[in-house]
Write a protein that holds these residues in place. Sequence first.
Motif, PDB file in Angstrom:
ATOM      1  N   VAL A 134       0.662  -1.436  -0.039  1.00 56.52           N
ATOM      2  CA  VAL A 134       0.101   0.092   0.010  1.00 56.52           C
ATOM      3  C   VAL A 134       0.904   1.225   0.162  1.00 56.52           C
ATOM      4  CG1 VAL A 134      -2.105  -1.150   1.206  1.00 56.52           C
ATOM      5  CG2 VAL A 134      -0.084   0.002   2.491  1.00 56.52           C
ATOM      6  N   PRO A 135       0.328   2.393  -0.417  1.00 59.31           N
ATOM      7  CA  PRO A 135       1.236   3.487  -0.370  1.00 59.31           C
ATOM      8  C   PRO A 135       1.653   3.987   0.914  1.00 59.31           C
ATOM      9  CG  PRO A 135      -0.685   3.926  -1.962  1.00 59.31           C
ATOM     10  CD  PRO A 135      -0.756   2.647  -1.181  1.00 59.31           C
ATOM     11  N   GLY A 136       2.762   4.507   1.051  1.00 57.86           N
ATOM     12  CA  GLY A 136       3.451   4.993   2.554  1.00 57.86           C
ATOM     13  C   GLY A 136       3.869   3.668   3.316  1.00 57.86           C
ATOM     14  N   SER A 137       3.749   2.449   2.790  1.00 53.67           N
ATOM     15  CA  SER A 137       4.206   1.421   3.619  1.00 53.67           C
ATOM     16  C   SER A 137       5.615   1.535   3.663  1.00 53.67           C
ATOM     17  CB  SER A 137       3.855   0.100   2.962  1.00 53.67           C
ATOM     18  OG  SER A 137       4.481  -1.132   3.550  1.00 53.67           O
ATOM     19  N   ILE A 138       6.066   1.206   4.880  1.00 56.83           N
ATOM     20  CA  ILE A 138       7.692   1.209   4.988  1.00 56.83           C
ATOM     21  C   ILE A 138       8.030  -0.344   5.514  1.00 56.83           C
ATOM     22  CG2 ILE A 138       8.292   3.563   5.253  1.00 56.83           C
ATOM     23  CD1 ILE A 138       8.661   2.926   8.398  1.00 56.83           C
ATOM     24  N   LEU A 139       7.058  -1.387   5.287  1.00 61.14           N
ATOM     25  CA  LEU A 139       7.393  -2.663   5.714  1.00 61.14           C
ATOM     26  C   LEU A 139       8.894  -3.246   5.285  1.00 61.14           C
ATOM     27  CD1 LEU A 139       6.237  -5.285   6.990  1.00 61.14           C
ATOM     28  CD2 LEU A 139       5.260  -5.825   4.943  1.00 61.14           C
ATOM     29  N   PRO A 140       9.249  -2.940   4.277  1.00 62.52           N
ATOM     30  CA  PRO A 140      10.357  -3.600   4.026  1.00 62.52           C
ATOM     31  C   PRO A 140      11.666  -3.155   4.769  1.00 62.52           C
ATOM     32  CG  PRO A 140       9.431  -3.219   1.941  1.00 62.52           C
ATOM     33  CD  PRO A 140       8.571  -2.393   3.039  1.00 62.52           C
ATOM     34  N   VAL A 141      11.542  -1.998   5.180  1.00 59.34           N
ATOM     35  CA  VAL A 141      12.332  -1.310   5.948  1.00 59.34           C
ATOM     36  C   VAL A 141      12.596  -1.933   7.344  1.00 59.34           C
ATOM     37  CG1 VAL A 141      13.431   0.769   6.841  1.00 59.34           C
ATOM     38  CG2 VAL A 141      12.257   0.904   4.639  1.00 59.34           C
ATOM     39  N   ILE A 142      11.283  -1.926   7.780  1.00 60.52           N
ATOM     40  CA  ILE A 142      10.956  -2.578   9.096  1.00 60.52           C
ATOM     41  C   ILE A 142      11.682  -3.994   8.936  1.00 60.52           C
ATOM     42  CG2 ILE A 142       9.563  -2.911  11.365  1.00 60.52           C
ATOM     43  CD1 ILE A 142       9.992  -0.098  10.430  1.00 60.52           C
ATOM     44  N   LEU A 143      11.527  -4.835   8.074  1.00 61.37           N
ATOM     45  CA  LEU A 143      11.744  -6.142   8.011  1.00 61.37           C
ATOM     46  C   LEU A 143      13.200  -6.240   8.084  1.00 61.37           C
ATOM     47  CD1 LEU A 143       9.180  -7.644   5.643  1.00 61.37           C
ATOM     48  CD2 LEU A 143       9.664  -8.017   8.541  1.00 61.37           C
ATOM     49  N   MET A 144      14.130  -5.091   7.346  1.00 60.22           N
ATOM     50  CA  MET A 144      15.522  -5.216   7.541  1.00 60.22           C
ATOM     51  C   MET A 144      16.017  -4.644   8.722  1.00 60.22           C
ATOM     52  SD  MET A 144      18.189  -2.999   5.241  1.00 60.22           S
ATOM     53  CE  MET A 144      17.843  -1.542   6.385  1.00 60.22           C
ATOM     54  N   LEU A 145      15.493  -3.692   9.377  1.00 57.07           N
ATOM     55  CA  LEU A 145      15.951  -3.028  10.687  1.00 57.07           C
ATOM     56  C   LEU A 145      16.048  -3.979  11.774  1.00 57.07           C
ATOM     57  CD1 LEU A 145      14.531   0.699  10.571  1.00 57.07           C
ATOM     58  CD2 LEU A 145      16.774  -0.238  10.088  1.00 57.07           C
ATOM     59  N   GLY A 146      14.869  -4.644  11.867  1.00 53.37           N
ATOM     60  CA  GLY A 146      14.653  -5.744  12.871  1.00 53.37           C
ATOM     61  C   GLY A 146      15.407  -7.029  12.752  1.00 53.37           C
ATOM     62  N   ASP A 147      15.843  -7.452  11.563  1.00 56.40           N
ATOM     63  CA  ASP A 147      16.518  -8.531  11.385  1.00 56.40           C
ATOM     64  C   ASP A 147      17.723  -8.905  12.195  1.00 56.40           C
ATOM     65  OD1 ASP A 147      18.129 -10.436   9.738  1.00 56.40           O
ATOM     66  OD2 ASP A 147      16.485 -10.837   8.624  1.00 56.40           O
ATOM     67  N   GLN A 155      20.135 -10.270  11.513  1.00 61.02           N
ATOM     68  CA  GLN A 155      21.630 -10.188  10.882  1.00 61.02           C
ATOM     69  C   GLN A 155      21.910  -8.594  10.542  1.00 61.02           C
ATOM     70  OE1 GLN A 155      21.471 -13.376   7.122  1.00 61.02           O
ATOM     71  NE2 GLN A 155      19.243 -12.980   7.850  1.00 61.02           N
ATOM     72  N   TYR A 156      20.892  -7.859  10.620  1.00 60.87           N
ATOM     73  CA  TYR A 156      21.042  -6.515  10.907  1.00 60.87           C
ATOM     74  C   TYR A 156      21.405  -6.037  12.341  1.00 60.87           C
ATOM     75  CZ  TYR A 156      20.597  -1.402  10.122  1.00 60.87           C
ATOM     76  OH  TYR A 156      20.512  -0.050  10.228  1.00 60.87           O
ATOM     77  N   GLN A 157      20.724  -6.318  13.185  1.00 60.76           N
ATOM     78  CA  GLN A 157      20.827  -5.777  14.559  1.00 60.76           C
ATOM     79  C   GLN A 157      22.100  -6.641  15.241  1.00 60.76           C
ATOM     80  OE1 GLN A 157      18.656  -4.490  16.796  1.00 60.76           O
ATOM     81  NE2 GLN A 157      18.062  -3.524  14.749  1.00 60.76           N
ATOM     82  N   GLY A 158      22.556  -7.756  14.773  1.00 59.04           N
ATOM     83  CA  GLY A 158      23.767  -8.475  15.206  1.00 59.04           C
ATOM     84  C   GLY A 158      25.207  -7.460  14.906  1.00 59.04           C
ATOM     85  N   PRO A 159      25.351  -6.850  13.747  1.00 59.52           N
ATOM     86  CA  PRO A 159      26.619  -5.912  13.777  1.00 59.52           C
ATOM     87  C   PRO A 159      26.339  -4.622  14.696  1.00 59.52           C
ATOM     88  CG  PRO A 159      26.104  -6.663  11.665  1.00 59.52           C
ATOM     89  CD  PRO A 159      24.925  -6.941  12.637  1.00 59.52           C
ATOM     90  N   TRP A 160      24.992  -4.135  15.022  1.00 57.56           N
ATOM     91  CA  TRP A 160      24.789  -2.839  15.794  1.00 57.56           C
ATOM     92  C   TRP A 160      25.285  -3.499  17.248  1.00 57.56           C
ATOM     93  CZ3 TRP A 160      23.939   2.020  16.037  1.00 57.56           C
ATOM     94  CH2 TRP A 160      23.602   2.860  14.910  1.00 57.56           C
ATOM     95  N   GLY A 161      24.976  -4.499  17.563  1.00 60.19           N
ATOM     96  CA  GLY A 161      25.636  -5.018  18.974  1.00 60.19           C
ATOM     97  C   GLY A 161      27.122  -4.876  19.412  1.00 60.19           C
ATOM     98  N   ARG A 162      27.756  -4.728  18.004  1.00 56.49           N
ATOM     99  CA  ARG A 162      29.189  -4.635  18.333  1.00 56.49           C
ATOM    100  C   ARG A 162      29.762  -3.271  17.895  1.00 56.49           C
ATOM    101  NH1 ARG A 162      32.027  -9.429  18.570  1.00 56.49           N
ATOM    102  NH2 ARG A 162      30.375 -11.062  18.739  1.00 56.49           N
ATOM    103  N   LEU A 163      28.911  -2.016  18.172  1.00 56.17           N
ATOM    104  CA  LEU A 163      29.234  -0.805  17.660  1.00 56.17           C
ATOM    105  C   LEU A 163      30.505  -0.296  18.624  1.00 56.17           C
ATOM    106  CD1 LEU A 163      28.951   1.972  16.874  1.00 56.17           C
ATOM    107  CD2 LEU A 163      27.213   2.310  18.462  1.00 56.17           C
ATOM    108  N   ALA A 164      30.506  -0.878  19.994  1.00 52.40           N
ATOM    109  CA  ALA A 164      31.756  -0.591  20.640  1.00 52.40           C
ATOM    110  C   ALA A 164      32.966  -1.082  20.112  1.00 52.40           C
ATOM    111  CB  ALA A 164      31.335  -0.943  22.185  1.00 52.40           C
ATOM    112  N   TYR A 165      33.080  -2.123  19.444  1.00 54.24           N
ATOM    113  CA  TYR A 165      34.043  -2.656  18.817  1.00 54.24           C
ATOM    114  C   TYR A 165      34.656  -1.809  17.761  1.00 54.24           C
ATOM    115  CZ  TYR A 165      36.851  -5.311  15.330  1.00 54.24           C
ATOM    116  OH  TYR A 165      37.942  -5.617  14.301  1.00 54.24           O
TER     117      TYR A 165
END
Length: 361
Positions: free
Chosen positions: A114-127, A129-139
């Motif tokens: 539907v217009p205005g959907s950002i579902l694909p972005v949310i499915l990436m941000l919460g994945d 495989q995306y969250q794992g590297p963010w957990g290593r920000l201190a590194y």
Amino acid sequence: MSRVPPVKVVRAATAVRTALLTLTRRMVPPEIGLLELASGFMGTQAVYAAAKLGIADVLADGPLSADDIAAETGSDPDATYRLLRACVMFGLFTESADGRFGLTPLGSGLRSGVPGSILPVILMLGDPQYQGPWGRLAYSVETGEPAVEVALGKQLWEYLDENPEFAATFNNAMTCLTALDWPTVVAAYDFTPYSTIVDIGGGHGQLLALMLGASPTAKGVLQEREALVGPAEAQLREAGVRDRCRIESGSFFETAPSDGDLYVLRRVIHDFDDEQAVEILGTVRRHMPRGSTLLLLESVVPAGNTPHFAKALDLDMLIFVGGRERTERQFTTLLDRAGFRINRILPTVSTLSLIEAVPGR
């Protein structure tokens, strides 16, 4: 297409919102405010779970009970209720007195197709495989190196090549973000003067299709990695512009099309450190005909304490690719080193700015 508000109006509204957020933070003890800030990941994962289950689509026709929603999504009824209750707190859904849950305007952004959907972005941000590297920000902060190799075992582009499912999630999110930015881009820039528009590193070709739609007489050239040529063919054909396009595979470190009069790079330069960015821009500069124009679609980091999403996105670049978001001064220096002179920088109501440059020597 809905009318895009003027940049000044959006900036004024953002300033008011920022002032209200600052006031809200000052009204709670610092330790509570810090705890709320550090707990933000809970909201990320709740939104992601709702997106993964397709709850917004289930609620598209009206409110339902948690049991009915669970039956549609194949999830546990009690756990589904608990997720819904939390998502009410985050503003995605409402809960009525009879225990049924409904969709809010915010939650509607999780519907598919539907217009205005950002579902694909949310499915990436919460994945994971995306969250794992963010957990290593201190590194990354400690070493100055991307954390993605520590978290996933490979550089990002190599990982995407070897993991097609996550690559599809990633590319769908990038396509969605392009569509989200486009109304603000076309409101700020006129593409009609150009006869041949070259999109370098243009992914599946969505941006090129949009630019050609805004400039009906122009031809287009897409340069991308070989792995993306097939999907780009399909995207351009679906958009009805394939007969006006040429697709070239190749590395932008080594070559660029030589027949354009507008060269566009959308969020390409921020993927690289300064030396690599100068190398890419220098390659483009060497292949550009006399009188052609370069257009960078990038975030420009404001100075001082001014809030801007680019300041957080800058960490994303550090974590995943070793790149960076840049200030106006940094862009000026970078482009000068590659042989360009900035004509103008056009802000938009999104996080993007349009940096127009021409060969300077």
